[in-house]
Design a protein around this motif. Structure first.
Motif, PDB file in Angstrom:
ATOM      1  N   GLU A 281       0.828  -1.211   0.000  1.00 35.04           N
ATOM      2  CA  GLU A 281       0.000   0.000   0.000  1.00 35.04           C
ATOM      3  C   GLU A 281       0.860   1.258   0.000  1.00 35.04           C
ATOM      4  O   GLU A 281       0.529   2.247  -0.671  1.00 35.04           O
ATOM      5  N   GLU A 282       1.960   1.241   0.741  1.00 32.31           N
ATOM      6  CA  GLU A 282       2.851   2.398   0.746  1.00 32.31           C
ATOM      7  C   GLU A 282       3.476   2.628  -0.624  1.00 32.31           C
ATOM      8  O   GLU A 282       3.582   3.773  -1.097  1.00 32.31           O
ATOM      9  N   ALA A 283       3.899   1.530  -1.269  1.00 35.25           N
ATOM     10  CA  ALA A 283       4.469   1.667  -2.614  1.00 35.25           C
ATOM     11  C   ALA A 283       3.431   2.181  -3.603  1.00 35.25           C
ATOM     12  O   ALA A 283       3.747   2.989  -4.487  1.00 35.25           O
ATOM     13  N   GLY A 284       2.171   1.739  -3.451  1.00 30.50           N
ATOM     14  CA  GLY A 284       1.124   2.235  -4.331  1.00 30.50           C
ATOM     15  C   GLY A 284       0.817   3.704  -4.096  1.00 30.50           C
ATOM     16  O   GLY A 284       0.499   4.435  -5.044  1.00 30.50           O
ATOM     17  N   ALA A 285       0.904   4.147  -2.843  1.00 29.46           N
ATOM     18  CA  ALA A 285       0.644   5.564  -2.553  1.00 29.46           C
ATOM     19  C   ALA A 285       1.739   6.472  -3.098  1.00 29.46           C
ATOM     20  O   ALA A 285       1.501   7.660  -3.342  1.00 29.46           O
ATOM     21  N   LYS A 286       2.935   5.941  -3.288  1.00 34.80           N
ATOM     22  CA  LYS A 286       4.035   6.754  -3.802  1.00 34.80           C
ATOM     23  C   LYS A 286       4.024   6.892  -5.316  1.00 34.80           C
ATOM     24  O   LYS A 286       4.820   7.657  -5.867  1.00 34.80           O
ATOM     25  N   ILE A 287       3.155   6.144  -5.991  1.00 35.39           N
ATOM     26  CA  ILE A 287       3.169   6.162  -7.453  1.00 35.39           C
ATOM     27  C   ILE A 287       2.800   7.540  -7.989  1.00 35.39           C
ATOM     28  O   ILE A 287       3.405   8.039  -8.949  1.00 35.39           O
TER      29      ILE A 287
END
Length: 320
Positions: A281-287
């Motif tokens: 989820e954190e990686a997706g929020a950084k996109i």
């Protein structure tokens, strides 16, 4: 040669003094290089010295499946022993770094320092050979190129080892959830912890070789008489992963207080799944933030060129 002589002449301001200085430096360097190579090569060719070097590095000549190192490897080890840091703290940090990168031999530290010391010398020699072929090179630019070559030669092995460490830890981190699930299944089926580690190592020997080797080493240490807690602690030190350190702490407490190992593994597996979900989820929020650069510098210019370009061409033609 003429180029280097010209550099010496500009440095000293006297052509005769520059010739004498140039010849002296070349002669002294040649004598030192010949003496160093002769001493090292003759020492390694001596059967007694070679045998002592093999004994120091822990090589057994009659061991099955072991290949005796060549003279080049022994030469690098000897150079590394001469120039390696005598401070135990710095040596321990270097050994830990190499261990995390996958280099575990007894001579890994010596080889590492030998490469870091010899690579700058090789690059400096290469730069000095290429300088005469570069037109209109001043003395300051030549010195700057030499300094850059020495810096690159000194930093390149450290960067390579650091990148190899990161890549290896990423592979171990990816393989760790599968190993954890297999351990939960094996323990819940009634297998003991050493037998579980051995079985998981056998099952993962094809898909995740590095983690299988680590688990096989843990099993070998337990069979050799080391306690399970100590073997798992050494696994955490060798991998350098926080996830493995957390698992080791939980298993050590479970073994110490006599609680169920299966429950401990199941709880940690659930926590690890939640942590992996949070990381995704954190990686997706950084996109969205990471897409700003390609949108501004790649997509928007082409969009404006297609959308406004014909209108601008018409305006230029009208007011041309």
């Amino acid at each position: 040669m003429d180029f280097l002589l010209g550099l010496f002449s500009r440095l000293t301001g006297n052509e005769e003094l520059a010739r004498i200085l140039f010849i002296s430096v070349i002669g002294f360097s040649t004598v030192l290089a010949v003496i160093a190579v002769m001493l090292l090569v003759l020492g390694l060719q001596d059967p007694v010295q070679r045998r002592l070097a093999l004994i120091k590095r822990g090589h057994l000549g009659n061991a099955v499946g072991q290949e005796a190192p060549g003279n080049l490897q022994l030469l690098l080890e000897r150079v590394g022993q001469r120039f390696a840091s005598a401070e135990s703290t710095k040596t321990s940090v270097t050994r830990t770094l190499l261990m995390h990168a996958g280099y575990r031999s007894s001579s890994a530290v010596q080889m590492y320092w030998a490469v870091r010391l010899m690579l700058p010398l090789l690059l400096i020699g290469l730069v000095l050979l290429l300088l005469p072929f570069i037109p209109k090179v001043s003395l300051m630019i030549g010195l700057l190129l030499v300094l850059m070559a020495s810096g690159i030669g000194w930093l390149l092995p450290a960067l390579y080892v650091s990148k190899r460490k990161e890549a290896r830890q990423n592979r171990l981190r990816v393989a760790f959830p599968d190993a954890l699930d297999l351990m939960v299944v094996c323990v819940e089926s009634g297998l003991a912890l050493p037998t579980t580690i051995e079985r998981v190592a056998e099952e993962m020997s094809v898909s995740h070789v590095e983690l299988a080797e680590e688990l096989a080493q843990v099993n070998a240490q337990i069979r050799a008489g080391i306690t399970s807690t100590e073997a798992l602690k050494q696994l955490a030190v060798r991998t350098g992963l926080d996830d493995v350190q957390g698992l080791v702490s939980l298993l050590a407490q479970s073994i110490r207080f006599g609680t169920s190992v299966a429950d401990t593994l199941r709880i940690y597996a659930d926590e690890f799944r939640d942590r992996r979900t949070q990381a995704a989820e954190e990686a997706g929020a950084k996109i969205g933030t990471k897409l700003i650069f390609p949108l501004i510098f790649c997509l928007w210019p082409s969009f404006f060129l297609v959308a406004i370009g014909p209108a601008l061409i018409g305006v230029f033609r009208a007011f041309g």
